[in-house]
Enzyme design. Structure first.
Site, PDB file in Angstrom:
ATOM      1  N   GLY A 218      52.357  30.249  32.308  1.00  0.00           N
ATOM      2  CA  GLY A 218      52.077  30.667  30.940  1.00  0.00           C
ATOM      3  C   GLY A 218      51.257  29.610  30.221  1.00  0.00           C
ATOM      4  O   GLY A 218      51.014  29.719  29.018  1.00  0.00           O
ATOM      5  N   PRO A 260      51.635  27.516  37.994  1.00  0.00           N
ATOM      6  CA  PRO A 260      50.455  27.875  37.204  1.00  0.00           C
ATOM      7  C   PRO A 260      49.287  28.345  38.068  1.00  0.00           C
ATOM      8  O   PRO A 260      49.100  27.879  39.197  1.00  0.00           O
ATOM      9  CB  PRO A 260      50.087  26.561  36.503  1.00  0.00           C
ATOM     10  N   GLY A 261      48.549  29.275  37.514  1.00  0.00           N
ATOM     11  CA  GLY A 261      47.305  29.708  38.161  1.00  0.00           C
ATOM     12  C   GLY A 261      46.142  29.299  37.276  1.00  0.00           C
ATOM     13  O   GLY A 261      45.373  28.380  37.550  1.00  0.00           O
ATOM     14  N   ARG A 298      37.661  41.086  33.891  1.00  0.00           N
ATOM     15  CA  ARG A 298      38.590  40.700  32.814  1.00  0.00           C
ATOM     16  C   ARG A 298      38.162  41.154  31.415  1.00  0.00           C
ATOM     17  O   ARG A 298      38.994  41.622  30.643  1.00  0.00           O
ATOM     18  CB  ARG A 298      38.837  39.194  32.828  1.00  0.00           C
ATOM     19  N   TYR A 302      41.200  43.539  30.141  1.00  0.00           N
ATOM     20  CA  TYR A 302      42.086  43.183  29.040  1.00  0.00           C
ATOM     21  C   TYR A 302      41.405  42.356  27.945  1.00  0.00           C
ATOM     22  O   TYR A 302      41.978  41.412  27.430  1.00  0.00           O
ATOM     23  CB  TYR A 302      43.404  42.550  29.477  1.00  0.00           C
ATOM     24  N   CYS A 328      27.407  51.672  36.856  1.00  0.00           N
ATOM     25  CA  CYS A 328      27.287  52.940  36.144  1.00  0.00           C
ATOM     26  C   CYS A 328      28.630  53.333  35.550  1.00  0.00           C
ATOM     27  O   CYS A 328      29.363  54.169  36.076  1.00  0.00           O
ATOM     28  CB  CYS A 328      26.716  54.015  37.055  1.00  0.00           C
ATOM     29  N   GLU A 329      28.929  52.674  34.488  1.00  0.00           N
ATOM     30  CA  GLU A 329      30.219  52.696  33.810  1.00  0.00           C
ATOM     31  C   GLU A 329      29.992  51.678  32.693  1.00  0.00           C
ATOM     32  O   GLU A 329      29.201  50.762  32.879  1.00  0.00           O
ATOM     33  CB  GLU A 329      31.271  52.152  34.785  1.00  0.00           C
ATOM     34  N   TYR A 356      41.407  34.709  38.162  1.00  0.00           N
ATOM     35  CA  TYR A 356      41.404  36.174  38.027  1.00  0.00           C
ATOM     36  C   TYR A 356      39.995  36.751  37.889  1.00  0.00           C
ATOM     37  O   TYR A 356      39.796  37.763  37.210  1.00  0.00           O
ATOM     38  CB  TYR A 356      42.297  36.614  36.852  1.00  0.00           C
TER      39      TYR A 356
HETATM   40  C1  LIG Z   1      50.463  35.411  38.067  1.00  0.00           C
HETATM   41  C2  LIG Z   1      51.674  34.621  38.141  1.00  0.00           C
HETATM   42  C3  LIG Z   1      51.661  33.266  37.793  1.00  0.00           C
HETATM   43  C4  LIG Z   1      50.443  32.546  37.274  1.00  0.00           C
HETATM   44  O1  LIG Z   1      50.197  32.823  35.932  1.00  0.00           O
HETATM   45  P1  LIG Z   1      49.014  32.059  35.143  1.00  0.00           P
HETATM   46  O2  LIG Z   1      48.980  32.671  33.826  1.00  0.00           O
HETATM   47  O3  LIG Z   1      47.755  32.258  35.907  1.00  0.00           O
HETATM   48  O4  LIG Z   1      49.358  30.623  35.116  1.00  0.00           O
HETATM   49  C5  LIG Z   1      52.834  32.571  37.953  1.00  0.00           C
HETATM   50  N1  LIG Z   1      53.958  33.167  38.423  1.00  0.00           N
HETATM   51  C6  LIG Z   1      54.000  34.457  38.760  1.00  0.00           C
HETATM   52  C7  LIG Z   1      55.250  35.042  39.274  1.00  0.00           C
HETATM   53  C8  LIG Z   1      52.869  35.228  38.622  1.00  0.00           C
HETATM   54  O5  LIG Z   1      52.929  36.523  38.944  1.00  0.00           O
END
Ligand SMILES: *Cc1c(COP(=O)(O)O)cnc(C)c1O
Length: 403
Positions: A218, A260-261, A298, A302, A328-329, A356
């Site tokens: 998050g 984290p991602g 993205r 969203y 084409c959209e 993402y």
């Molecule tokens: C996607 C996901 C994350 C990563 O969320 P970020 O907002 O990219 O940091 C972490 N844990 C779980 C279980 C997820 O599905």
């Protein structure tokens, strides 16, 4: 990376092109680690789905990160990238028991997010320890599309069902090694996040075999000027102290986990495109680029904001443009953006294109997915080739019906 260097990459590998700066990834990882340096056992599991290229996963493996995975295929990718099974956690949502069994067979940690599967799993494999994904019912951030911890979210087991979880654990004799939460994608407010962690601490205190607490992710990164970002230092200071106190009360050192991602890879990425057409209409000037929602969905999916710069003419006079794709959209990347004057053939850069973006790319309109390049210490590495018509045809079966 200078604009000249980026433009040279679009000449070398052609456009459109994803470019990732490994040094940004490394510095984000180290920043997070440093913020929690007072915690004895810290594990940062990179969320594979944000950017799942195997070379990126290898960077995380070299950093001694773990891996958070949401499908058995991501588990397989992680193993191919060289991760040890115990450094991978499988956190799926709504998958079958069979898929969980496959992941178990690969030896990775399992995180279960519903009581139905928890009970079935516990009956069959009481000796295989698992983690439980809780839903603390805390709304993080304002966007329900990306927030997954709120009351009507499909993710996790409701905190109100804790007595039921305990009944399943007692009846099956299963081992609970971890508790987990993931409230969604935006921590604007550290105190709100800490309130959710209190709920998880209360849950954690009730499991005597516990080895780790996973606080999910998050972490918010800025996408545009003035954006709030998660204050990692403040969070690190407050949560580390609380975690260390909890461990003292619990009587044992536990591992603090995050997954984290976006925080780790978003800002490392840029998406470079070429301008095909500049089209003046009665209401706006469109800049049409050689990409679309097939490569970066993205903004349409969203309403995400990706900053757009004209790196071919960075000091040009600013004008207003609507930047659109070639699909084409309706695939509008940005409306009414102030960008340095654009000519056909200019290279535009979309910022924050690490998380993402490629991982959500498709072949819609039978277009090729772009190449990916990783840059480290001014050297560029091709980490995925651009697709070809063979990739489009691959797996298709051409059937001739006798009509
Ligand atoms: C996607 C996901 C994350 C990563 O969320 P970020 O907002 O990219 O940091 C972490 N844990 C779980 C279980 C997820 O599905």
């Amino acid at each position: 990376m200078t604009n000249e260097f980026l433009i040279s990459l679009t000449k070398k590998y052609e456009s459109p092109l994803y470019v990732y700066d490994a040094e940004v990834i490394i510095s984000q990882y180290n920043k997070l680690k440093a913020a929690f340096s007072s915690v004895k056992q810290l594990k940062i599991n990179y969320a594979t789905k944000a950017l799942s290229n195997i070379s990126i996963l290898k960077v995380f493996n070299s950093l001694e990160a773990g891996l958070d995975t949401v499908s058995v295929q991501e588990v397989q990718l992680g193993l191919k990238a060289g991760f040890e099974p115990h450094d991978i956690i499988f956190t799926p949502n709504g998958v079958s028991l069979e898929e969980i069994e496959q992941a178990m067979g690969l030896g990775v940690q399992i995180n279960i997010d519903n009581i139905d599967i928890l009970e079935q799993f516990g009956q069959k494999y009481p000796d295989f320890p698992v983690c439980i994904r809780m839903n603390p019912h805390v709304m993080a951030g304002g966007n329900k599309k990306i927030s997954v911890g709120h009351i009507d979210s499909k993710f996790g087991i409701s905190i109100h069902q804790l007595p039921h979880i305990h009944r399943v654990v007692e009846n099956t004799g299963m081992l609970i090694h971890g508790v987990h939460m993931h409230t969604g994608s935006d921590i604007y407010d550290i105190d709100a996040f800490l309130r959710a962690t209190e709920i998880l601490f209360n849950v954690a205190a009730t499991f005597k075999d516990l080895e780790y607490i996973d606080f999910g992710s998050g972490f918010k990164v800025p996408y545009k000027e003035g954006d709030i970002q998660t204050d990692i230092e403040e969070l690190g200071e407050k949560l580390s102290k609380r975690f260390n106190d909890f461990c003292k009360d619990f009587g044992r050192d536990l591992t603090l986990m995050f997954e984290p991602g976006k925080f780790l890879v978003s800002e490392a990425g840029q998406f470079l495109v070429n301008v095909n057409v500049v089209k003046q209409t009665t209401s706006t000037v469109f800049a049409s680029v050689d990409s679309g929602l097939n490569h970066l969905i993205r903004p349409m999916f969203y309403d995400s904001y990706h900053h757009i710069e004209n790196i071919s003419n960075p000091r040009g006079k600013k004008r207003f443009y609507t930047v659109v794709g070639y699909i084409c959209e309706t695939d509008t990347f940005g409306t009414n953006r102030q960008i340095s004057e654009i000519k056909e053939g200019d290279v535009l850069s979309f910022k924050n294109a690490g998380a993402y973006c490629y991982s959500m790319a498709s072949n819609y309109n039978s277009r090729y997915r772009p190449a990916e390049v990783m840059v480290y210490k001014e050297k560029d590495y091709l980490i995925r080739e651009r697709e070809t018509i063979e990739d489009i045809l691959n797996k298709q079966v051409a059937v001739n019906l006798e009509l």
